[in-house]
Scaffold this motif. Structure first.
Motif, PDB file in Angstrom:
ATOM      1  N   GLY A 218      42.987  41.451  44.266  1.00 44.37           N
ATOM      2  CA  GLY A 218      43.571  40.130  44.076  1.00 44.37           C
ATOM      3  C   GLY A 218      42.595  39.100  43.543  1.00 44.37           C
ATOM      4  O   GLY A 218      42.874  37.903  43.595  1.00 44.37           O
ATOM      5  N   GLY A 219      41.457  39.556  43.037  1.00 43.61           N
ATOM      6  CA  GLY A 219      40.468  38.627  42.504  1.00 43.61           C
ATOM      7  C   GLY A 219      39.795  37.764  43.560  1.00 43.61           C
ATOM      8  O   GLY A 219      39.274  36.688  43.247  1.00 43.61           O
ATOM      9  N   LEU A 220      39.792  38.216  44.819  1.00 41.91           N
ATOM     10  CA  LEU A 220      39.231  37.435  45.921  1.00 41.91           C
ATOM     11  C   LEU A 220      37.842  37.946  46.296  1.00 41.91           C
ATOM     12  O   LEU A 220      37.592  39.154  46.287  1.00 41.91           O
ATOM     13  CB  LEU A 220      40.158  37.504  47.138  1.00 41.91           C
ATOM     14  CG  LEU A 220      41.582  36.998  46.935  1.00 41.91           C
ATOM     15  CD1 LEU A 220      42.411  37.217  48.191  1.00 41.91           C
ATOM     16  CD2 LEU A 220      41.580  35.524  46.541  1.00 41.91           C
ATOM     17  N   SER A 221      37.001  37.011  46.664  1.00 38.06           N
ATOM     18  CA  SER A 221      35.645  37.385  47.082  1.00 38.06           C
ATOM     19  C   SER A 221      35.638  38.009  48.467  1.00 38.06           C
ATOM     20  O   SER A 221      34.819  38.874  48.763  1.00 38.06           O
ATOM     21  CB  SER A 221      34.737  36.152  47.063  1.00 38.06           C
ATOM     22  OG  SER A 221      34.633  35.622  45.752  1.00 38.06           O
ATOM     23  N   ILE A 222      36.577  37.580  49.341  1.00 33.30           N
ATOM     24  CA  ILE A 222      36.582  38.110  50.706  1.00 33.30           C
ATOM     25  C   ILE A 222      37.015  39.570  50.745  1.00 33.30           C
ATOM     26  O   ILE A 222      36.772  40.275  51.724  1.00 33.30           O
ATOM     27  CB  ILE A 222      37.492  37.268  51.626  1.00 33.30           C
ATOM     28  CG1 ILE A 222      38.931  37.227  51.082  1.00 33.30           C
ATOM     29  CG2 ILE A 222      36.927  35.870  51.792  1.00 33.30           C
ATOM     30  CD1 ILE A 222      39.878  36.470  51.987  1.00 33.30           C
ATOM     31  N   THR A 223      37.655  40.039  49.678  1.00 33.79           N
ATOM     32  CA  THR A 223      38.022  41.459  49.608  1.00 33.79           C
ATOM     33  C   THR A 223      36.940  42.289  48.943  1.00 33.79           C
ATOM     34  O   THR A 223      37.067  43.517  48.852  1.00 33.79           O
ATOM     35  CB  THR A 223      39.336  41.627  48.821  1.00 33.79           C
ATOM     36  OG1 THR A 223      39.171  41.118  47.492  1.00 33.79           O
ATOM     37  CG2 THR A 223      40.473  40.898  49.515  1.00 33.79           C
ATOM     38  N   GLY A 224      35.879  41.628  48.481  1.00 38.94           N
ATOM     39  CA  GLY A 224      34.784  42.342  47.834  1.00 38.94           C
ATOM     40  C   GLY A 224      35.104  42.820  46.435  1.00 38.94           C
ATOM     41  O   GLY A 224      34.377  43.663  45.885  1.00 38.94           O
TER      42      GLY A 224
END
Length: 369
Positions: A218-224
Motif C-alpha cells: 500500500g505504499g506505506l512505510s509502516i508495512t516496510g
C-alpha cells in the motif's frame, strides 16, 4: 354511490416514468342514471331541456370511458441511475494510475542525487520544528482510519455507484498529476535521516520486484514496503488524507451529531498532514501543492456535477478542462444533485416481491346512499 380506484404499478404503462390512477364509476349508479334518463324521455319530449342534459351527460361518460387519468411524476431519485459499469471503469482508471505511479517511483529513485553530494533543500518549517521520529507512523495510522471510515460510509450510501466513480476518478487524476510532477522535477531527500534503497540501474527484474512490493504494502512505510526515494513532489499521503475527508464531509448529513463526526475526521486529516512535516518526510511545498491540487480538483468537479445549468452554459470555463469529456461520460445521466441518503448495502432485489403478472393496488371507498 361508490367508487373504485385502480393503481397500475407496471413499469411499461407509465408515460414519462409516472403512475396512472384510474377512477371508475360503480355499476350501481348506472341503472339509476339510465332509469332517470328513461323517465325523463317518457315524461317529456326529446326537445325538452332536461332530456337534452341527460343525453349530454350520458354521451360525456361514454366519451371519457368513465375514468380520469392522473399522471404522477417520478421522484428525483429516478434521475440517478446506478450504472455500475461506469464505476468499474473509474476503478480501473484509479488502479492503473496507482500502479503506473509506483513504476514511476522506481524510475525516479534512480535519479535521486546522493545526500552527501546534494544535501536537503532549506525549509522554513524544518528550521523551527525539530524532527519527531514517530510522527510519520501517526500520519499513516490516521490515513488508514480515514480510509476505513470512508469505505464504511460509502457502503451504506444509497447512490454508492455514483459517489464511488467520482472518488475513483478523482483519485486516478491526482495520482496521474503526481506521477508527472515527480518525474519532471526530482528533489533531493528532505532530511539526512532518510535511507534510500540501493539503485538498481539496469536490473529490470529487481525493479519489477520493487513495484510489486510497493503495491502489496500500500505504499506505506509502516508495512516496510516503501524504501525508495524521489516521490516528494507532491505528497501522496496528503492527497489521501485530504480526499477522504472531503468525501466524508460531502456525502454525510449536516446534523449536530454528524458535525461532531466531521470534526473528528477533520482532526485526523489535519494532524496527519502536520505530522508529515514534523517527521521531515516531505518538504513543505510538497504538502501545500498536494492540498491545493486535491481540494481544487474536488471543488471543480462537484461544482460542475451539482449545477446542471452550468454544464449547458457556453460561458462555463470549467468545461475547458482536458478531462471534461470524461466528466460528461461519467455524469451524463446524473441530472440532479446526489442526495445524502443511506440504505443497507445488501438487499434482496425488488423483483423477488413482485408478481410476474400485472399487479394492482385496489382501494375501495363507499358511501351510504
Amino acid at each position: 354511490m361508490a367508487a373504485s380506484h385502480l393503481l397500475d404499478e407496471r413499469e411499461d404503462d407509465r408515460p414519462n416514468g409516472g403512475y396512472h390512477v384510474m377512477v371508475t364509476m360503480d355499476d350501481r349508479t348506472r341503472p339509476s342514471m339510465a332509469t332517470a334518463s328513461g323517465d325523463q324521455a317518457d315524461d317529456k319530449p326529446d326537445s325538452s331541456k332536461p332530456a337534452r342534459l341527460v343525453r349530454g351527460f350520458r354521451k360525456a361518460l361514454r366519451k371519457n370511458q368513465d375514468y380520469v387519468r392522473i399522471t404522477i411524476p417520478k421522484s428525483s431519485s429516478s434521475h440517478l441511475p446506478s450504472e455500475w459499469w461506469k464505476t468499474g471503469i473509474a476503478f480501473i482508471w484509479a488502479g492503473f494510475n496507482l500502479v503506473l505511479t509506483t513504476v514511476m517511483i522506481t524510475v525516479v529513485h534512480e535519479r535521486v542525487p546522493d545526500k552527501s553530494i546534494s544535501p536537503p533543500l532549506p525549509d522554513k518549517f524544518f528550521d523551527y520544528v525539530p524532527r519527531v521520529e514517530w510522527a510519520f507512523s501517526v500520519t499513516e495510522v490516521n490515513g488508514m482510519i480515514l480510509v476505513a471510515l470512508w469505505f464504511i460510509q460509502w457502503l451504506f450510501l444509497k447512490h454508492r455507484a455514483i459517489v464511488g466513480r467520482r472518488f475513483f476518478f478523482l483519485q486516478g487524476m491526482l495520482y496521474l498529476y503526481r506521477m508527472v510532477t515527480m518525474y519532471v522535477t526530482t528533489l533531493p531527500v528532505p532530511s539526512m535521516h532518510m535511507t534510500c534503497a540501493p539503485k538498481l540501474y539496469s536490473d529490470s527484474h529487481g525493479k519489477i520486484k520493487r513495484v510489486l512490493q510497493l503495491v502489496s504494502g500500500g505504499g506505506l512505510s509502516i508495512t516496510g514496503s516503501h524504501l525508495m526515494c524521489g516521490d516528494f513532489l507532491y505528497s501522496g499521503h496528503t492527497v489521501m488524507l485530504t480526499l477522504t475527508f472531503l468525501f466524508i464531509q460531502e456525502y454525510s448529513p449536516r446534523s449536530r451529531l454528524w458535525r461532531c463526526y466531521h470534526a473528528l475526521c477533520w482532526l485526523l486529516s489535519a494532524v496527519g498532514v502536520v505530522f508529515i512535516l514534523m517527521a521531515h518526510e516531505h518538504y513543505s511545498v510538497d504538502v501545500v501543492v498536494a492540498y491545493f491540487i486535491t481540494s481544487r480538483l474536488f471543488y471543480w468537479y462537484h461544482t460542475m456535477a451539482n449545477n446542471q445549468a452550468l454544464r449547458d452554459s457556453p460561458h462555463n470555463y470549467l468545461s475547458r478542462t482536458w478531462w471534461n469529456h470524461v466528466f460528461n461520460f461519467l455524469e451524463k445521466n446524473v441530472k440532479t444533485t446526489v442526495p445524502c441518503t443511506f440504505s443497507w448495502p445488501l438487499s434482496l432485489p425488488s423483483a423477488c416481491f413482485k408478481n410476474p403478472c400485472k399487479s394492482y393496488s385496489i382501494v375501495q371507498s363507499a358511501r351510504d346512499e
